[in-house]
Design an enzyme around this catalytic site. Structure first.
Site, short mmCIF file in Angstrom:
data_model
loop_
_atom_site.label_atom_id
_atom_site.label_comp_id
_atom_site.label_asym_id
_atom_site.label_seq_id
_atom_site.Cartn_x
_atom_site.Cartn_y
_atom_site.Cartn_z
CG ASP A 41 -15.82 13.16 26.38
OD1 ASP A 41 -15.76 14.41 26.41
OD2 ASP A 41 -14.92 12.43 26.82
CB SER A 145 -6.89 11.94 41.87
OG SER A 145 -5.62 12.51 41.94
CB THR A 147 -4.97 14.89 44.10
OG1 THR A 147 -4.35 14.68 42.86
CG2 THR A 147 -4.80 16.32 44.48
CE1 TYR A 169 -8.97 16.45 39.20
CE2 TYR A 169 -6.96 16.03 40.44
CZ TYR A 169 -7.91 15.62 39.52
OH TYR A 169 -7.81 14.38 38.94
CE LYS A 173 -11.14 13.56 39.86
NZ LYS A 173 -11.96 12.88 38.87
CG ASN A 220 -0.72 16.68 33.83
OD1 ASN A 220 -1.77 16.64 33.21
ND2 ASN A 220 -0.67 16.81 35.13
NE ARG A 252 3.21 14.59 41.83
CZ ARG A 252 3.81 15.41 42.71
NH1 ARG A 252 4.80 14.95 43.46
NH2 ARG A 252 3.41 16.66 42.84
P1 NAD Z 1 -9.15 13.96 30.04
O1 NAD Z 1 -9.42 15.41 30.22
O2 NAD Z 1 -8.35 13.52 28.89
O3 NAD Z 1 -10.53 13.16 30.03
C1 NAD Z 1 -11.68 13.59 30.72
C2 NAD Z 1 -12.83 13.60 29.71
O4 NAD Z 1 -14.02 14.01 30.36
C3 NAD Z 1 -12.58 14.54 28.55
O5 NAD Z 1 -12.80 13.84 27.34
C4 NAD Z 1 -13.62 15.64 28.75
O6 NAD Z 1 -14.03 16.17 27.52
C5 NAD Z 1 -14.70 14.92 29.49
N1 NAD Z 1 -15.55 15.74 30.37
C6 NAD Z 1 -15.14 16.62 31.32
N2 NAD Z 1 -16.20 17.14 31.92
C7 NAD Z 1 -17.31 16.60 31.35
C8 NAD Z 1 -18.70 16.72 31.57
N3 NAD Z 1 -19.21 17.55 32.49
N4 NAD Z 1 -19.55 15.99 30.81
C9 NAD Z 1 -19.07 15.14 29.87
N5 NAD Z 1 -17.75 14.98 29.62
C10 NAD Z 1 -16.89 15.70 30.36
O7 NAD Z 1 -8.51 13.44 31.40
P2 NAD Z 1 -7.88 12.03 31.76
O8 NAD Z 1 -6.46 12.24 32.03
O9 NAD Z 1 -8.31 11.01 30.78
O10 NAD Z 1 -8.59 11.80 33.16
C11 NAD Z 1 -9.79 11.05 33.29
C12 NAD Z 1 -10.26 11.12 34.74
O11 NAD Z 1 -9.22 10.63 35.60
C13 NAD Z 1 -10.56 12.53 35.24
O12 NAD Z 1 -11.70 12.48 36.07
C14 NAD Z 1 -9.34 12.92 36.03
O13 NAD Z 1 -9.64 13.83 37.06
C15 NAD Z 1 -8.93 11.57 36.61
N6 NAD Z 1 -7.47 11.51 36.91
C16 NAD Z 1 -6.56 11.82 35.95
C17 NAD Z 1 -5.21 11.78 36.25
C18 NAD Z 1 -4.17 12.14 35.22
O14 NAD Z 1 -3.02 12.40 35.62
N7 NAD Z 1 -4.46 12.13 33.93
C19 NAD Z 1 -4.78 11.40 37.52
C20 NAD Z 1 -5.74 11.08 38.49
C21 NAD Z 1 -7.10 11.15 38.16
N1 UFG Z 2 6.32 19.50 36.98
C1 UFG Z 2 7.36 20.30 36.58
N2 UFG Z 2 7.20 21.00 35.43
C2 UFG Z 2 6.08 20.96 34.66
C3 UFG Z 2 5.04 20.14 35.09
C4 UFG Z 2 5.19 19.43 36.26
O1 UFG Z 2 8.39 20.37 37.24
O2 UFG Z 2 6.02 21.63 33.62
C5 UFG Z 2 6.49 18.68 38.20
C6 UFG Z 2 5.47 18.97 39.28
O3 UFG Z 2 5.90 20.01 40.11
C7 UFG Z 2 5.41 17.61 39.98
C8 UFG Z 2 5.66 16.60 38.86
O4 UFG Z 2 6.31 17.33 37.83
O5 UFG Z 2 6.44 17.51 40.92
C9 UFG Z 2 4.40 15.96 38.31
O6 UFG Z 2 3.50 16.97 37.94
P1 UFG Z 2 2.24 16.69 37.01
O7 UFG Z 2 1.57 17.99 36.75
O8 UFG Z 2 2.63 15.89 35.83
O9 UFG Z 2 1.33 15.75 37.94
P2 UFG Z 2 0.68 16.01 39.36
O10 UFG Z 2 1.19 14.94 40.26
O11 UFG Z 2 0.81 17.40 39.80
O12 UFG Z 2 -0.87 15.78 39.06
C10 UFG Z 2 -1.32 14.70 38.25
C11 UFG Z 2 -2.66 15.07 37.63
C12 UFG Z 2 -3.73 15.12 38.67
C13 UFG Z 2 -3.72 13.87 39.47
C14 UFG Z 2 -2.36 13.59 40.06
C15 UFG Z 2 -2.33 12.25 40.75
O13 UFG Z 2 -2.57 16.32 36.99
O14 UFG Z 2 -4.97 15.21 38.00
O15 UFG Z 2 -1.40 13.56 39.02
O16 UFG Z 2 -1.08 12.05 41.34
F1 UFG Z 2 -4.61 13.95 40.47
#
Ligand code: NAD
Ligand code: UFG
Length: 358
Positions: A41, A145, A147, A169, A173, A220, A252
């Site tokens: 990381d 994701s 997304t 983004y 993916k 988020n 969601r």
């Molecule tokens: P996070 O940011 O907490 O974790 C991602 C980690 O990757 C971090 O620790 C960051 O430091 C590390 N990182 C980023 N770029 C790097 C690089 N080039 N080299 C080494 N380390 C690197 O995010 P998360 O919520 O734990 O998400 C993990 C994965 O799941 C991500 O790929 C994200 O896109 C995907 N994802 C997250 C969500 C969500 O809502 N949290 C939803 C769908 C997909």
């Molecule tokens: N929202 C608000 N206010 C905020 C934040 C979010 O109203 O301050 C709403 C958004 O408009 C959306 C919902 O809450 O309708 C969820 O938003 P999030 O930002 O929590 O989540 P997203 O669905 O936009 O995206 C997240 C992650 C992405 C991932 C995706 C998968 O950020 O990395 O979920 O569904 F790909």
């Protein structure tokens, strides 16, 4: 002697992005299930302390934990990654599989800085796959994701639906899924690939020792609700109440981060014990929750009022994303165990106990 024998048979997994939110909870789950793990990381969006908390949880439960090997570095750095694989080999552990979390994840930021997202997410993955190939590592679980589906009229979403991401983004993916698919289809490939399309992970480990720690102002919804509850922000902005959903706010599929972590363990177990294949799996609960629903649930479960204001829609958002999770449930030895009450209680417990993060 017996101990040595056991160690030899333990699977070794490289976890990229393992210090992050989902990665750290997954590391805990893998260690509980006796995997040996190596974490890479850059900590661009995480604290190294997350992994230290895993040890604390094992100690609290009076359980012995295999040491986590941590390498701080960027997956785009090929030399660094090669060293990680080589070092493991020299220590007697071939890396059996990779869980690839490392990536940037903000939709909004990706619209502002698309190149940064293409470089980090796609170039990083290409480098990782090249190095995996060099070391004959053929199993990868990729953090995709929901997304990637873009905005679908039909809900819940099935894996067979068209991939049509609406923001950079999501496009990174989808591109990574596409690259993995292309390599898998090549004649020489023995790859085992699972693209896990996560819906919206929230909550925290029930100990309150591990959780989500956005290093900047959170994008988020759930972490933002927690910070309003903690008094760090006065109110929550709701991004639109004119969406075509049952109450006008975004819908969601929220899933407890520990359920998501367990899905990774089950996926690895499945891939490692089956033939070469590529699977796409939705990882969600199948339940749609609106922004207003989530605020209400959080308020009731934790007895805290969350002030909010309706503001304009956020660029890149879609009305609704809910999973059809039947494929994951039927293929994996897994199903979500925790409900929205657990997500709200555990998430707030983490925030309350760690007002300044780790
Ligand atoms: P996070 O940011 O907490 O974790 C991602 C980690 O990757 C971090 O620790 C960051 O430091 C590390 N990182 C980023 N770029 C790097 C690089 N080039 N080299 C080494 N380390 C690197 O995010 P998360 O919520 O734990 O998400 C993990 C994965 O799941 C991500 O790929 C994200 O896109 C995907 N994802 C997250 C969500 C969500 O809502 N949290 C939803 C769908 C997909
Ligand atoms: N929202 C608000 N206010 C905020 C934040 C979010 O109203 O301050 C709403 C958004 O408009 C959306 C919902 O809450 O309708 C969820 O938003 P999030 O930002 O929590 O989540 P997203 O669905 O936009 O995206 C997240 C992650 C992405 C991932 C995706 C998968 O950020 O990395 O979920 O569904 F790909």
């Amino acid at each position: 002697m017996v101990f040595k024998l056991l160690r030899k048979h333990m699977k070794t997994i490289l976890v990229t992005g393992g210090s992050g939110f989902i990665g750290s909870h997954t590391c805990l789950c893998l260690l509980k299930n006796k995997y040996k793990i190596i974490v890479v990381d850059s900590n661009v969006n995480s604290s190294k302390l997350s992994l230290k908390m895993i040890k604390k949880i094992f100690d609290q439960n009076k359980e012995v934990m295999e040491e986590i090997i941590f390498h701080q570095g960027d997956i785009r750095d090929e030399k660094f990654l090669k060293k990680v694989f080589l070092k493991s080999l020299n220590n007697g552990y071939q890396i059996d599989g990779v869980i690839h979390f490392a990536g940037l994840k903000s939709v909004e930021e990706s619209i502002k800085y698309p190149l940064m997202y293409w470089d980090n997410n796609v170039s990083g993955t290409l480098t990782l796959i090249k190095v995996m190939e060099l070391f004959n590592c053929e199993t990868i679980v990729f953090s995709s994701s929901a997304t990637v589906y873009g905005s679908s009229e039909i809900s819940p979403l099935k894996e067979s639906f068209e991939i049509k991401p609406l923001n950079p983004y999501g496009q990174t993916k989808a591109t990574i899924e596409y690259i993995l698919d292309g390599i898998f289809r090549s004649s020489k490939s023995n790859l085992k690939v699972a693209n896990l399309r996560y819906f919206n992970p929230i909550g925290a480990h029930c100990s309150g020792l591990m959780g989500e720690e956005p290093l900047n102002k959170p994008n988020n919804l759930f972490p933002y609700i927690c910070l309003v509850a903690a008094g760090k922000y006065k109110k929550l902005n709701i991004y639109g109440n004119d969406w075509p959903t049952f109450d006008g706010t975004g819908v969601r599929d929220y899933i407890h981060v520990m359920d998501l972590a367990e899905a990774h363990f089950s996926t690895l177990k499945f891939l490692l014990s089956n033939k070469a294949q590529l699977i796409n799996l939705n990882i969600g609960t199948g339940i749609g929750t609106s922004v207003l629903d989530l605020i209400n649930k959080f308020s009731v479960v934790n007895d805290i009022i969350i002030p909010f204001e309706i503001v304009d829609r956020r660029p890149g958002d879609v009305a609704s994303l809910v999973a059809n999770n039947q494929k994951a449930i039927s293929i994996l030895d897994w199903k979500p165990q925790r409900d929205l009450n657990n997500m709200c209680a555990d998430g707030w417990n983490w925030q309350k106990r760690n007002p300044n993060g780790y």
